[in-house]
Design a protein around this motif. Structure first.
Motif, PDB file in Angstrom:
ATOM      1  N   PRO A 283      21.541  31.501 -16.478  1.00  0.00           N
ATOM      2  CA  PRO A 283      20.400  30.975 -15.715  1.00  0.00           C
ATOM      3  C   PRO A 283      19.060  31.521 -16.183  1.00  0.00           C
ATOM      4  O   PRO A 283      18.016  30.940 -15.899  1.00  0.00           O
ATOM      5  CB  PRO A 283      20.711  31.412 -14.279  1.00  0.00           C
ATOM      6  CG  PRO A 283      21.609  32.597 -14.420  1.00  0.00           C
ATOM      7  CD  PRO A 283      22.419  32.350 -15.654  1.00  0.00           C
ATOM      8  N   SER A 284      19.076  32.651 -16.923  1.00  0.00           N
ATOM      9  CA  SER A 284      17.827  33.266 -17.384  1.00  0.00           C
ATOM     10  C   SER A 284      17.377  32.741 -18.737  1.00  0.00           C
ATOM     11  O   SER A 284      16.217  32.366 -18.915  1.00  0.00           O
ATOM     12  CB  SER A 284      17.988  34.790 -17.449  1.00  0.00           C
ATOM     13  OG  SER A 284      18.316  35.318 -16.188  1.00  0.00           O
ATOM     14  N   CYS A 285      18.329  32.696 -19.680  1.00  0.00           N
ATOM     15  CA  CYS A 285      17.942  32.322 -21.046  1.00  0.00           C
ATOM     16  C   CYS A 285      18.492  30.973 -21.490  1.00  0.00           C
ATOM     17  O   CYS A 285      18.108  30.458 -22.546  1.00  0.00           O
ATOM     18  CB  CYS A 285      18.383  33.399 -22.032  1.00  0.00           C
ATOM     19  SG  CYS A 285      20.189  33.574 -22.149  1.00  0.00           S
ATOM     20  N   PRO A 313      30.812  22.843 -15.644  1.00  0.00           N
ATOM     21  CA  PRO A 313      30.470  24.204 -16.077  1.00  0.00           C
ATOM     22  C   PRO A 313      30.731  25.245 -15.000  1.00  0.00           C
ATOM     23  O   PRO A 313      30.876  24.918 -13.807  1.00  0.00           O
ATOM     24  CB  PRO A 313      28.966  24.105 -16.380  1.00  0.00           C
ATOM     25  CG  PRO A 313      28.484  23.022 -15.473  1.00  0.00           C
ATOM     26  CD  PRO A 313      29.602  22.023 -15.391  1.00  0.00           C
ATOM     27  N   LEU A 314      30.794  26.498 -15.409  1.00  0.00           N
ATOM     28  CA  LEU A 314      30.832  27.628 -14.490  1.00  0.00           C
ATOM     29  C   LEU A 314      29.382  27.986 -14.165  1.00  0.00           C
ATOM     30  O   LEU A 314      28.615  28.359 -15.048  1.00  0.00           O
ATOM     31  CB  LEU A 314      31.546  28.805 -15.147  1.00  0.00           C
ATOM     32  CG  LEU A 314      31.597  30.128 -14.372  1.00  0.00           C
ATOM     33  CD1 LEU A 314      32.412  29.971 -13.100  1.00  0.00           C
ATOM     34  CD2 LEU A 314      32.183  31.232 -15.252  1.00  0.00           C
ATOM     35  N   HIS A 315      28.993  27.807 -12.897  1.00  0.00           N
ATOM     36  CA  HIS A 315      27.589  28.034 -12.548  1.00  0.00           C
ATOM     37  C   HIS A 315      27.486  28.621 -11.137  1.00  0.00           C
ATOM     38  O   HIS A 315      28.240  28.227 -10.236  1.00  0.00           O
ATOM     39  CB  HIS A 315      26.789  26.732 -12.620  1.00  0.00           C
ATOM     40  CG  HIS A 315      25.314  26.940 -12.711  1.00  0.00           C
ATOM     41  ND1 HIS A 315      24.538  27.204 -11.603  1.00  0.00           N
ATOM     42  CD2 HIS A 315      24.469  26.929 -13.779  1.00  0.00           C
ATOM     43  CE1 HIS A 315      23.278  27.336 -11.981  1.00  0.00           C
ATOM     44  NE2 HIS A 315      23.206  27.192 -13.294  1.00  0.00           N
ATOM     45  N   MET A 316      26.526  29.537 -10.951  1.00  0.00           N
ATOM     46  CA  MET A 316      26.387  30.200  -9.660  1.00  0.00           C
ATOM     47  C   MET A 316      26.020  29.237  -8.536  1.00  0.00           C
ATOM     48  O   MET A 316      26.424  29.438  -7.390  1.00  0.00           O
ATOM     49  CB  MET A 316      25.340  31.318  -9.761  1.00  0.00           C
ATOM     50  CG  MET A 316      25.852  32.536 -10.506  1.00  0.00           C
ATOM     51  SD  MET A 316      24.710  33.938 -10.390  1.00  0.00           S
ATOM     52  CE  MET A 316      23.345  33.322 -11.376  1.00  0.00           C
TER      53      MET A 316
END
Length: 367
Positions: A283-285, A313-316
Motif C-alpha cells: 500500500p505504500s510503494c 489479490p491479498l490486500h488489507m
C-alpha cells in the motif's frame, strides 16, 4: 461394541417397510451399493426418479435404522434411479442419480468450496454473492460450515431468525442478501460437538426448512474438506455447480484438486477455479509481491479441464472490511477490489445459465 458388517446392515433394513407396498426395502430390491468400512455405512435406494420427493421419507427411515445399530459411527444413504426407458431402444441405459428435491423459489444453488481452510473461501463467497447481486440477481447465502460459521461476523449480522409457523425459519437479511447460518442459532464461542448424521440433518433443514422466497441464486459457503457436510450437500441438494477457491501454493492446490474431484464424482459441474491471495501490492510503494507463488490455480484449471475464473489479490482493505462485517463489494463498490468481484460475479452468472440449460436439455439417446 460389536463389529458391524453387511449382513447386520441388511438384517436391520429388513425391518424398514415401504408403506406403499407393505414390503421391506431389502425384499423390494431397493438396496444397492452397500459399503461398510470402519463403522461407516453407505448405500443407495434404487427408485423410480418420478418418486424422488415421496421416497425421501423412506431414505431417512433407512438411515435412522442403520445408525441405531451398535458399531455404526456414520451412515450415508442416497436415492438413485435407472434412466427412464425410451421407445425403440434395445440397449439398457446407464444408471443416473435420482432427481433431487427442489428448493421452493430458488432458481439455482451454487457451492463455494475449498479443499482446505485458510484460503479465504468465506471472504470470496460473500463478495462473490455481492458480485452476483451486482448483475441484478436476487441472492441468498447459506453458511454450511456448522463447526465454524463465519457469515454472521463477515456480514455484520446478529440475533436469531424468526419463524411464522414454528416449522420454517425466516432468513436474516443484510446488504440485500438473505442469509442463514448455524451461527444465528448458537453462541459464537459454543463448540458444535456433533456426529456426521446430526450435521447432515442440520444442513438439510437449513436448505429446505427456510423461507428463502424468490432467489435467482443461493450461494452456499461450504466448510473446508470433503467430509459428511460436503457429501450431504452435493448428493441431496440440486447444485447447479461449484466454484473452487485456492491460493497459489502447491499445498493448497493439492487439497483443491480433492475438492474438485469430489464434485465430479457426484456429478456436480465445476464452474471454475478462483485464485485467492494471488499477489500482494504494497500500500505504500505499490510493489507487487507473490507471497504464495503465482499462477498455480490457473495451471491447475488448465490441467484439469475447468475454467480459470480470475485472481483476487491479498490486500488489507479486503481483510479489514471482512472482519468488520462491511464487505468491500457492498461498501466500496467503486474500488478496484469490488470491480474484481463484480467481474467474477458476471462470469459465474454466465456459468450458472450454461449449467441450468445443460441440465434441462434432452437426455434421450436414439440408437
Amino acid at each position: 461394541m460389536s463389529a458391524i458388517n453387511e449382513q447386520k446392515v441388511l438384517a436391520c433394513l429388513e425391518n424398514v417397510t415401504d408403506e406403499a407396498s407393505g414390503r421391506n426395502v431389502v425384499a423390494l430390491g431397493l438396496i444397492t451399493g452397500l459399503v461398510v468400512k470402519d463403522g461407516n455405512v453407505g448405500f443407495a435406494l434404487e427408485i423410480d426418479p418420478s418418486k424422488a420427493n415421496e421416497m425421501e421419507g423412506l431414505r431417512k427411515k433407512c438411515e435412522e435404522a442403520v445408525f441405531a445399530l451398535d458399531g455404526v459411527t456414520s451412515v450415508s444413504a442416497v436415492l438413485t434411479a435407472e434412466r427412464a426407458p425410451v421407445a425403440n431402444k434395445t440397449k439398457p441405459q446407464p444408471k443416473q442419480p435420482a432427481q433431487k428435491p427442489e428448493v421452493p423459489g430458488v432458481a439455482a444453488i451454487i457451492a463455494v468450496a475449498s479443499g482446505k481452510g485458510g484460503v479465504g473461501k468465506s471472504t470470496c463467497a460473500v463478495n462473490l454473492a455481492l458480485g452476483l447481486q451486482a448483475q441484478g440477481l436476487t441472492v441468498g447465502m447459506l453458511d454450511a460450515d456448522v463447526y465454524g460459521p463465519s457469515l454472521p461476523r463477515m456480514l455484520g449480522l446478529s440475533g436469531k431468525p424468526d419463524s411464522k409457523d414454528g416449522k420454517k425459519l425466516i432468513p436474516m437479511e443484510k446488504w440485500g442478501l438473505k442469509v442463514m447460518s448455524m451461527g444465528f442459532l448458537v453462541e459464537e464461542d459454543t463448540p458444535m460437538i456433533w456426529r456426521g448424521p446430526m450435521i447432515m440433518s442440520a444442513l438439510q433443514q437449513m436448505v429446505f426448512d427456510v423461507e428463502w422466497g424468490k432467489l435467482d441464486v443461493l450461494v452456499v459457503d461450504m466448510p473446508p474438506g470433503t467430509g459428511d457436510a460436503q457429501l450431504t450437500l452435493a448428493q441431496r441438494v440440486p447444485l447447479a455447480g461449484a466454484v473452487i477457491i485456492s491460493t497459489p501454493q502447491d499445498i493448497a492446490l493439492i487439497d483443491a484438486r480433492k475438492g474438485l474431484n469430489m464434485f465430479r464424482k457426484v456429478d456436480v459441474p465445476v464452474l471454475g477455479i478462483i485464485e485467492n491471495m494471488s499477489y500482494f501490492l504494497c500500500p505504500s510503494c505499490g510493489e507487487r509481491s507473490e507471497i504464495f507463488g503465482y499462477g498455480g490455480a490457473r495451471e491447475t484449471a488448465l490441467e484439469l479441464g475447468v475454467d480459470f475464473l480470475g485472481e483476487v489479490p491479498l490486500h488489507m482493505d479486503i481483510r479489514k472490511t471482512s472482519d468488520a462485517g462491511t464487505p468491500i463489494t457492498a461498501t466500496a463498490p467503486d474500488s478496484a477490489h469490488a470491480k474484481i468481484y463484480r467481474e467474477l460475479g458476471l462470469k459465474v452468472s454466465e456459468k450458472i445459465k450454461q449449467s441450468l440449460a445443460s441440465a434441462s436439455g434432452p437426455k434421450i439417446v436414439i440408437e
